[in-house]
Design an enzyme around this catalytic site. Sequence first.
Site: not given
Length: 401
Positions: A172-174
């Site tokens: 989800s960070d990317y």
Amino acid sequence: MDHALSDVTVIDLGQVIAMPFCTMLLADLGARVIKIESPERGRERVSLGVKRRRDGVEERVPAAQYRDRNKLGVTLELKTPAGLELFRELVRHADVVTENFSVGTMARLGLGYEELRRINPGLIYASITAFGQTGPYAPQRGYDMLAQAISGYMSITGYPDGPPTRSGQSISDYYAGMLCAFSIVSALHYRQRTGKGQHIDLALLDSLLVALDNLGERYTVGGEILTRAGNVSFAGSATGVYATADGHVAIAAAASNAIWARFCAVIGRDELTRATAFATAAARRDRRDEIAGIIQQWTGARTKAEVVQALTPAGVPAAPVNNVAEMVADPQVRAREMFVERDHPVYGPLTTTGTPLKLSETPGRIRRLAPMPGEHNAEVFGDLLGHSPTDLERWRAEGVI
């Protein structure tokens, strides 16, 4: 070489993954990204570098933190009055400010969007948080794993008889970082037309919800709740990961009837294309486990290379399941220059992840590796803001920079 974003200045307070990845993409395309971290945070970042031995001496190599490449690194303590004032000076020179602190942190420092837009009305102010700036979860601290849990992503990852499973990396960070970079460029385009800045509110949770294929609609429209299916695709009965004599391969053997026929021809089972039980996509989907067994029986007696070399020329999508070392050596990865060598002034030649931004006129480039803490203090506070070496020395002694 001209760069797509060479006229854009970004003041980056991003930490860890999501926002640093967002601003890495902007920096790859030429934006002047000024990475701001406190002296303490800078020391911590360096201490978390990749461990290696060089000339018999163990060292940590922070330059391998590829998300901070191409950036100017400055140290600045925002908990001091002088640090806050220097930050506001930088904002006057900025097009974009980025941060991924907990909701309300920047406002408590007097550096929220409403405060900074008074200094720079055209400012693009981008925030990434776990759950967004609104909603009941907004005040809570959160990380990728929580976003994966709430989004349902974990519920569809893993094997049917196993527990919900997180992605092997902070996915989800990317996703959020890419969406934020896209939003920033969109906001800059809008500002060019209207002169108006704006606040961008990205959430790790939201970024996963839009990446669940149509699983949400399967429930909202049809009432279907899909769960873990292991290495077999939900939609394709013959699409999955299969064991070989020396590892595993990924095969999409029935994306269409034509591909199914090609696969059956390769394995010498043409009769499967005529049998009622396997002739159509709907029939094959109902016999997912049986088809997986047929494929597994064929792949299990062969190596990864043998499977791929048999299927790919025949037009059947197939690929080896690489480990990291195999991935770095993969000829396609090498041809796309997705790992490149650059020199670091302290650590010498280093091989780091390349840029995926392949534009014909303004491609992404890796000009320099991750900066050391405060490496560009003189360039930013002196050359850009016009402060004297004496000022910098005083601030250094006072713990401001």
